[in-house]
Each structure stands twice: as C-alpha cells, then as structure tokens.
Design an enzyme around this catalytic site. Structure first.
Site, PDB file in Angstrom:
ATOM      1  N   GLY A  84       0.785  -0.998   0.062  1.00 58.68           N
ATOM      2  CA  GLY A  84      -0.169   0.066   0.026  1.00 58.68           C
ATOM      3  C   GLY A  84       0.535   1.315   0.006  1.00 58.68           C
ATOM      4  O   GLY A  84       0.142   2.010   1.028  1.00 58.68           O
TER       5      GLY A  84
ATOM      6  N   LYS B 264       2.165   6.462 -12.056  1.00 65.37           N
ATOM      7  CA  LYS B 264       3.363   5.997 -12.596  1.00 65.37           C
ATOM      8  C   LYS B 264       3.692   7.427 -12.328  1.00 65.37           C
ATOM      9  O   LYS B 264       5.588   7.348 -11.515  1.00 65.37           O
ATOM     10  CB  LYS B 264       3.007   6.177 -13.969  1.00 65.37           C
TER      11      LYS B 264
ATOM     12  N   ARG C 155      -6.047  -8.814  13.866  1.00 63.42           N
ATOM     13  CA  ARG C 155      -5.874  -8.651  15.320  1.00 63.42           C
ATOM     14  C   ARG C 155      -5.787  -9.855  16.157  1.00 63.42           C
ATOM     15  O   ARG C 155      -5.187 -10.764  16.828  1.00 63.42           O
ATOM     16  CB  ARG C 155      -5.818  -7.873  16.439  1.00 63.42           C
TER      17      ARG C 155
ATOM     18  N   LYS D  80     -10.326  -5.262  10.951  1.00 68.74           N
ATOM     19  CA  LYS D  80      -8.753  -4.594  11.649  1.00 68.74           C
ATOM     20  C   LYS D  80      -9.056  -6.101  12.820  1.00 68.74           C
ATOM     21  O   LYS D  80      -8.089  -6.689  13.186  1.00 68.74           O
ATOM     22  CB  LYS D  80      -8.413  -2.976  12.391  1.00 68.74           C
TER      23      LYS D  80
ATOM     24  N   THR E 146       1.513   4.277  -2.034  1.00 66.70           N
ATOM     25  CA  THR E 146       1.473   4.654  -2.880  1.00 66.70           C
ATOM     26  C   THR E 146      -0.594   5.533  -2.682  1.00 66.70           C
ATOM     27  O   THR E 146      -0.907   5.643  -3.484  1.00 66.70           O
ATOM     28  CB  THR E 146       1.023   4.419  -4.182  1.00 66.70           C
ATOM     29  N   GLY E 147      -1.111   4.377  -1.656  1.00 69.57           N
ATOM     30  CA  GLY E 147      -2.588   4.725  -1.261  1.00 69.57           C
ATOM     31  C   GLY E 147      -2.533   6.242  -0.281  1.00 69.57           C
ATOM     32  O   GLY E 147      -1.142   6.777  -0.235  1.00 69.57           O
TER      33      GLY E 147
ATOM     34  N   ILE F   5      -2.586   6.778   2.824  1.00 68.89           N
ATOM     35  CA  ILE F   5      -1.680   7.394   3.840  1.00 68.89           C
ATOM     36  C   ILE F   5      -0.368   6.260   3.776  1.00 68.89           C
ATOM     37  O   ILE F   5       1.234   7.106   4.355  1.00 68.89           O
ATOM     38  CB  ILE F   5      -2.178   6.747   5.233  1.00 68.89           C
ATOM     39  N   GLY F   6      -0.167   4.984   2.656  1.00 66.22           N
ATOM     40  CA  GLY F   6       1.446   4.516   2.300  1.00 66.22           C
ATOM     41  C   GLY F   6       2.574   5.660   1.963  1.00 66.22           C
ATOM     42  O   GLY F   6       3.372   5.616   1.877  1.00 66.22           O
TER      43      GLY F   6
END
Length: 314
Positions: free
Chosen positions: A12, A48, A138, A134, A14-15, A17-18
């Site tokens: 992730g 790109k 966990r 999530k 380029t997401g 938050i990534g």
C-alpha cells in the site's frame, strides 16, 4: 532482544497514508537497508508519476499480485520487516500476508495497517462496524502468530483530513475557508487527539528504530490534542476574520450515522468514526511518543495544519 529492522517491504505504498509512510522511510534510508514496495502492474501505470518520484529517492518496486501466494513468498525473500499501509477495503488481505510472513525464513517484524482510530479503546469498540476487519487481523495474530514480532501503530484521526472542508457535506463537520464557515460536531470544547499524515510516517520510522519497545504491542501516538473550538480560533487568527460557526450535537450526529448505515451510503464509516472521536475515543492518560524517542518538537502543530488547509482551499 529484538533484531533491528533493516530491509523493509511496504504494502500500500502509494495509498492515502502509504505515500507518507514510504517517503518517511526513504528519508531515513540511511538507518535501514533495502526499502521496497510490493505493488500491482495496474498501480505502476495508474500512479506512474508517484512511482517514478519515489523510485528516484531509492525505492525498489516489486510487481506482483497480492492474492497470489507465490508472488508474496518470492517478494518476502531478502526482507526482514513488512510495513502494511493497505486501505480499509483491503485490510482482510493482511491475514494471508501475516500467515506467509510467519512461515517465511526471513520476515521478523510485521506492522499491520492500524493507523487511525483505536479499535480496542473500550468494550464498545468490539461492535463498531468500521473496526471489524482490523479486529479480525488482531484476532488472527493473537491466536496464530508465534514467531513473528508485530506492532500496531495507533494514531487517531488524521488532522489533515479532519481540519478541512468536508467533501461529504457539512453534516460530517467542516472547516470551509472560502465561506469562513465551520460546522462542529459534539461538544466543541471536547478534546480530540490528532496525527498529521506526515507525522504518521515520522512515528512509524521511530517505532522501527526501537524494536524492543515496539515489540508485540499497540503504540498510542499522536501529533497534538485540541478542541473544535480551538481549531476555529486558529482559523480565525490566521484568516483575520470572524467565522460563522454552527454545531451538530452528539445526539443528532448519532441519528445521521444510523441513517447513513441504513441507507448503505459509502460515507457511513465516516459518521461512525467522527462520532467516536466526538465521544472522546482518542484520549489517553499517556501517549507513547516518548517511548519511541519522539519529542513534542518533532511533531507538527495545529498552526501548521490550519496554514496548509488555508493554502489548499484558496
């Protein structure tokens, strides 16, 4: 004593938050070894310009299919740490990534995509709809992971997205610079702890550098704590004008949340998260910044976030 993370593979990258996580890691590259991103061929084309930008900073790019085990197994070779920044719609894919990391001969550390609201803040957290994927991750880690070290980096809401003009309408709360208008949720004097998106990257790097401290725990970190009224006051100070301020009480916010889920609208999750924040679900007696060596002066401030919001909206 935990081995220090050295060669890091990002999912992730380029997401939303990534990209902040990726840039922070590249800025700290001297402290690590290889830094690479696992991504799809589609992403290398659709993003790109982003890919080329981070490649120039030293990012390796590994192209593969996240749903193909062979691609993941091959990508893990030569890396000791996985940092996931997968978005909400891909959270469940992490279970297989963690399973393969546990079975690998090289991966020692795994940072699941936890950035955001604390999914185990209180007993009520277990039934919140946005938390379910999530929580599954966990649960898998607690029941099935024996060898792998893990760290949950819990940051609370992103200041950059909250202190902005809401793209989903003012019912979600908004700070509209051009109209000089704010809509505040819940108790406008109620405290909320925020982390800027840039600081998420800073805090992640700090956690990686403190493997013994970060090992097998949730780190509750943030940039600053403030109130909706204080945010408006900072906008007024920087714009030099009085703002039109209105309020949505907590009871009304709950009604809007319920209606959004019943109508299955895409922004129902946002209503739930903002209701949790308005209820105080980001506050702790002690935050963990200091445990990983992060000082207050290392973090961005409310003043900086408001200044960026004004620039972006004007």
């Amino acid at each position: 004593m935990a081995a220090a993370p050295k060669n890091i593979l990002i999912f992730g990258a380029t997401g939303i938050i990534g990209i902040y996580v990726t840039r922070a890691l590249l800025s700290a590259k001297a402290s690590f070894g290889r830094i690479a991103a696992f991504t799809s061929s589609n992403t290398t084309e659709s993003k790109k310009h982003i890919i080329q930008s981070v490649e120039k900073q030293g990012l390796e790019v590994i192209i593969g299919d996240i749903c193909k085990e062979e691609d993941i197994i091959n990508a893990y070779k030569g890396f000791d740490t996985v940092v996931s920044a997968l978005g909400r719609n891909a959270i469940d894919l992490q279970i297989n990534l963690i399973r393969l990391a546990e079975a690998s001969s090289s991966i020692l550390h795994f940072f699941p995509s936890e950035y955001g609201t604390d999914i185990e803040y209180s007993p009520e957290s277990a039934i919140e709809k946005p938390h379910q994927q999530k929580l599954k991750v966990r649960k898998y880690i607690s029941s099935s992971v024996k060898r792998l070290d893990y760290t949950y980096l819990v940051t609370g809401p992103y200041a950059d997205m909250y202190i902005a003009k809401s793209p989903g309408g003012s019912d979600m709360g908004t700070f509209d610079v051009k109209a000089k208008k704010a809509v505040l949720l819940g108790d406008a004097d109620g405290k909320i702890s925020f982390t800027t998106m840039s600081d998420v990257g800073t805090l992640l790097v700090a956690a990686l550098k403190q493997p013994d401290v970060a090992r097998n725990r949730a780190l509750k970190v943030n940039s600053f704590t403030t109130t909706p009224n204080a945010i408006v006051a900072e906008f007024e100070r920087q714009t030099g004008e009085k703002w039109d301020v209105s309020h949505i009480p907590l009871a009304k916010l709950k009604d809007l949340e319920k209606e959004a889920w019943e109508e299955q609208v895409p922004w129902a999750t946002v209503f739930t998260l903002r209701r949790i924040w308005a209820e105080g679900g980001t506050l702790y007696e002690k935050r963990d910044n200091g445990d990983i060596g992060v000082r207050d002066e290392d973090m961005e401030t409310l003043e900086m976030v408001v200044k960026r919001a004004i620039a972006q909206q004007t």
